[in-house]
Write a protein that holds these residues in place. Structure first.
Motif, PDB file in Angstrom:
ATOM      1  N   LEU A 152       0.819  -1.208   0.000  1.00  0.00           N
ATOM      2  CA  LEU A 152       0.000   0.000   0.000  1.00  0.00           C
ATOM      3  C   LEU A 152       0.856   1.263   0.000  1.00  0.00           C
ATOM      4  N   LEU A 153       1.819   1.340   0.924  1.00  0.00           N
ATOM      5  CA  LEU A 153       2.674   2.528   0.981  1.00  0.00           C
ATOM      6  C   LEU A 153       3.453   2.714  -0.309  1.00  0.00           C
ATOM      7  N   LYS A 154       4.013   1.629  -0.807  1.00  0.00           N
ATOM      8  CA  LYS A 154       4.798   1.725  -2.037  1.00  0.00           C
ATOM      9  C   LYS A 154       3.924   2.172  -3.216  1.00  0.00           C
ATOM     10  N   SER A 155       2.668   1.705  -3.234  1.00  0.00           N
ATOM     11  CA  SER A 155       1.750   2.097  -4.311  1.00  0.00           C
ATOM     12  C   SER A 155       1.467   3.587  -4.305  1.00  0.00           C
ATOM     13  N   LEU A 156       1.532   4.217  -3.129  1.00  0.00           N
ATOM     14  CA  LEU A 156       1.318   5.660  -3.042  1.00  0.00           C
ATOM     15  C   LEU A 156       2.482   6.437  -3.656  1.00  0.00           C
ATOM     16  N   PHE A 157       3.642   5.811  -3.713  1.00  0.00           N
ATOM     17  CA  PHE A 157       4.777   6.438  -4.401  1.00  0.00           C
ATOM     18  C   PHE A 157       4.655   6.224  -5.906  1.00  0.00           C
ATOM     19  N   GLY A 158       4.222   5.054  -6.309  1.00  0.00           N
ATOM     20  CA  GLY A 158       4.057   4.788  -7.727  1.00  0.00           C
ATOM     21  C   GLY A 158       3.917   3.305  -7.980  1.00  0.00           C
ATOM     22  N   PRO A 159       3.509   2.924  -9.190  1.00  0.00           N
ATOM     23  CA  PRO A 159       3.325   1.513  -9.520  1.00  0.00           C
ATOM     24  C   PRO A 159       4.662   0.832  -9.813  1.00  0.00           C
ATOM     25  N   THR A 160       4.721  -0.465  -9.504  1.00  0.00           N
ATOM     26  CA  THR A 160       5.927  -1.233  -9.812  1.00  0.00           C
ATOM     27  C   THR A 160       5.648  -2.327 -10.831  1.00  0.00           C
ATOM     28  N   ASN A 161       4.376  -2.721 -10.953  1.00  0.00           N
ATOM     29  CA  ASN A 161       3.987  -3.684 -11.991  1.00  0.00           C
ATOM     30  C   ASN A 161       2.518  -3.467 -12.326  1.00  0.00           C
ATOM     31  N   SER A 162       2.047  -4.136 -13.365  1.00  0.00           N
ATOM     32  CA  SER A 162       0.660  -3.966 -13.822  1.00  0.00           C
ATOM     33  C   SER A 162       0.296  -2.483 -13.894  1.00  0.00           C
ATOM     34  N   ILE A 163       1.121  -1.717 -14.560  1.00  0.00           N
ATOM     35  CA  ILE A 163       0.961  -0.267 -14.590  1.00  0.00           C
ATOM     36  C   ILE A 163      -0.229   0.149 -15.450  1.00  0.00           C
ATOM     37  N   ASN A 164      -1.154   0.878 -14.856  1.00  0.00           N
ATOM     38  CA  ASN A 164      -2.303   1.423 -15.575  1.00  0.00           C
ATOM     39  C   ASN A 164      -2.477   2.884 -15.157  1.00  0.00           C
ATOM     40  N   VAL A 254      11.462   9.297   1.095  1.00  0.00           N
ATOM     41  CA  VAL A 254      12.142   8.013   0.856  1.00  0.00           C
ATOM     42  C   VAL A 254      13.530   8.025   1.485  1.00  0.00           C
ATOM     43  N   THR A 255      14.245   9.122   1.281  1.00  0.00           N
ATOM     44  CA  THR A 255      15.603   9.248   1.828  1.00  0.00           C
ATOM     45  C   THR A 255      15.597   9.302   3.352  1.00  0.00           C
ATOM     46  N   ASP A 256      14.729  10.144   3.900  1.00  0.00           N
ATOM     47  CA  ASP A 256      14.681  10.330   5.357  1.00  0.00           C
ATOM     48  C   ASP A 256      14.314   9.042   6.087  1.00  0.00           C
ATOM     49  N   LYS A 257      13.400   8.266   5.500  1.00  0.00           N
ATOM     50  CA  LYS A 257      12.925   7.051   6.163  1.00  0.00           C
ATOM     51  C   LYS A 257      13.718   5.812   5.736  1.00  0.00           C
ATOM     52  N   GLY A 258      14.680   5.992   4.829  1.00  0.00           N
ATOM     53  CA  GLY A 258      15.493   4.858   4.386  1.00  0.00           C
ATOM     54  C   GLY A 258      14.672   3.766   3.727  1.00  0.00           C
ATOM     55  N   LEU A 259      13.708   4.152   2.888  1.00  0.00           N
ATOM     56  CA  LEU A 259      12.797   3.181   2.290  1.00  0.00           C
ATOM     57  C   LEU A 259      13.437   2.379   1.157  1.00  0.00           C
ATOM     58  N   GLY A 260      14.475   2.919   0.554  1.00  0.00           N
ATOM     59  CA  GLY A 260      15.248   2.109  -0.379  1.00  0.00           C
ATOM     60  C   GLY A 260      14.920   2.282  -1.850  1.00  0.00           C
ATOM     61  N   GLU A 261      15.637   1.505  -2.656  1.00  0.00           N
ATOM     62  CA  GLU A 261      15.628   1.652  -4.116  1.00  0.00           C
ATOM     63  C   GLU A 261      14.273   1.327  -4.735  1.00  0.00           C
ATOM     64  N   GLU A 262      13.554   0.337  -4.200  1.00  0.00           N
ATOM     65  CA  GLU A 262      12.259  -0.020  -4.782  1.00  0.00           C
ATOM     66  C   GLU A 262      11.268   1.140  -4.708  1.00  0.00           C
ATOM     67  N   PHE A 263      11.305   1.876  -3.613  1.00  0.00           N
ATOM     68  CA  PHE A 263      10.431   3.037  -3.474  1.00  0.00           C
ATOM     69  C   PHE A 263      10.860   4.154  -4.434  1.00  0.00           C
ATOM     70  N   GLU A 264      12.149   4.310  -4.607  1.00  0.00           N
ATOM     71  CA  GLU A 264      12.647   5.307  -5.564  1.00  0.00           C
ATOM     72  C   GLU A 264      12.213   4.950  -6.978  1.00  0.00           C
ATOM     73  N   ASN A 265      12.270   3.664  -7.322  1.00  0.00           N
ATOM     74  CA  ASN A 265      11.835   3.229  -8.650  1.00  0.00           C
ATOM     75  C   ASN A 265      10.334   3.431  -8.838  1.00  0.00           C
ATOM     76  N   ALA A 266       9.557   3.166  -7.778  1.00  0.00           N
ATOM     77  CA  ALA A 266       8.109   3.374  -7.854  1.00  0.00           C
ATOM     78  C   ALA A 266       7.795   4.843  -8.091  1.00  0.00           C
ATOM     79  N   LEU A 267       8.517   5.718  -7.408  1.00  0.00           N
ATOM     80  CA  LEU A 267       8.311   7.159  -7.584  1.00  0.00           C
ATOM     81  C   LEU A 267       8.706   7.586  -8.991  1.00  0.00           C
ATOM     82  N   ASN A 268       9.781   7.035  -9.502  1.00  0.00           N
ATOM     83  CA  ASN A 268      10.203   7.352 -10.865  1.00  0.00           C
ATOM     84  C   ASN A 268       9.118   6.947 -11.861  1.00  0.00           C
TER      85      ASN A 268
END
Length: 355
Positions: A152-164, A254-268
């Motif tokens: 859920l949290l990661k989805s709020l940054f952006g999609p990682t698969n099944s992008i619509n 993402v940086t402050d909470k150390g959420l990592g690369e997957e969250f950065e990719n979702a945001l991208n």
């Protein structure tokens, strides 16, 4: 027997005299009646204030706050600061909810002390049709703390698969949820004048603190969409660029909470996918065709999209979307405007239906 804990329902109001009574009545008609209804009149200039006053005089559960116009975010913030309920629900003043909505949410959240958010689907209410938007394929879904973060949290940054692109913000809205008040402490809505879209970043902060969440599909929020392709008098390109500020604050999170690369990719992915909303809004405006092409070119030449496209893969997209974003990557602004403009003209004639 449901324990009658108070639910604070926050309703920001600005110039919605035609729809306001339906909204308020849907709250007063709830089968769960332990409510505190906080209506924030954000400087309305129509008959909205009179309507609010009428209902406040009729029902002691209504608290009316009048303030100078400061925008949706400020109105919601005023509401939350004056709320005393254990649970919070947001409803926009031109929308409404099913009569059993709050009761069904309360039943779920009171069964589990770790459950902090209940999510439910919504219906887009057009003049001549309804479009049901189910957030998930299953009727109920439970997310533990790890799943809440990873999905859920990661989805709020952006999609990682099944992008619509049409579903990217289904989870982002402040409405369509019942929140446990304790996870909202010190979280406020950011002014749209700073980040363009307030709900998404608000929920990022809230879902980060949530232990567990549950999705139910047996009650609905009704989201009024009076005209599926309404024309805006002007198109504010600078407002579209404010989205870049939202990406910046999310990236900082993402940086402050150390959420990592997957969250950065979702945001991208979100940076690129939101291009459709930006360009579609541009095409739906009544500015000249030539100006639409010009603005589209300006958007696609922004440095943020040049960088984001370097990391963006078209592989997860359906063919039609793959074509659209390939054209964006290649900066084929003239073709993009021509195709979307043509589709919208067809849609206005009733041939093209929403999927």
């Amino acid at each position: 027997m449901i324990k009658r804990e108070i639910v604070s329902v926050i309703v920001p109001v600005y110039n919605v005299e035609l729809y306001l009574e339906k909204c308020i009545q849907s709250i007063l008609n709830q089968t769960y009646n332990a409510l505190e209804i906080i209506i924030v009149n954000d400087g309305a200039t129509d008959l909205s204030e009179e309507i609010c006053m009428k209902y406040a005089q009729q029902d002691s559960r209504i608290i009316l706050i009048n303030q100078k116009n400061a925008g949706l975010s400020a109105a919601r913030n005023s509401g939350i600061r004056n709320a005393s309920g254990k649970y919070i629900m947001y409803i926009d003043s031109d929308d409404w909810i099913d009569n059993d909505c709050i009761e069904k949410c309360i039943k779920e959240i009171q069964k589990d002390e770790n459950l902090d958010i209940v999510l439910f689907p919504y219906i887009k209410e057009y003049k001549q049709k309804k479009v049901v938007v189910k957030l998930f394929d299953l009727d109920t879904l439970y997310f533990n703390q790890e799943q809440t973060k990873e999905f859920l949290l990661k989805s709020l940054f952006g999609p990682t698969n099944s992008i619509n692109p049409l579903k990217i913000d289904n989870l982002s809205t402040a409405w369509g949820k019942l929140y446990r008040r304790s996870i909202l402490n010190e979280v406020e809505f950011t002014d749209t004048k700073k980040i363009s879209v307030e709900d998404s970043y608000y929920n990022v902060q809230v879902f980060y603190h949530a232990k567990c969440c549950k999705y139910i599909s047996n009650t609905f929020y009704h989201y009024r969409k009076t005209n599926p392709i309404s024309l805006t008098k002007n198109y504010n390109l600078e407002k579209a660029y404010l989205r870049e500020n939202m990406y910046a604050v999310k990236r900082e999170f993402v940086t402050d909470k150390g959420l990592g690369e997957e969250f950065e990719n979702a945001l991208n992915n979100r940076v690129i996918i939101n291009l459709f909303a930006i360009i579609y809004g541009l095409v739906c405006s009544n500015i000249s065709y030539k100006t639409k092409v010009k603005y589209c070119k300006e958007v696609l030449n922004r440095e943020i999209y040049k960088k984001a496209f370097k990391q963006f893969s078209l592989d997860e997209l359906e063919f039609k979307w793959k074509c659209f974003y390939w054209l964006c990557r290649q900066k084929k602004h003239t073709i993009i405007i021509f195709v979307l403009n043509s589709l919208i003209l067809i849609k206005r004639r009733g041939v093209y239906s929403e999927k």
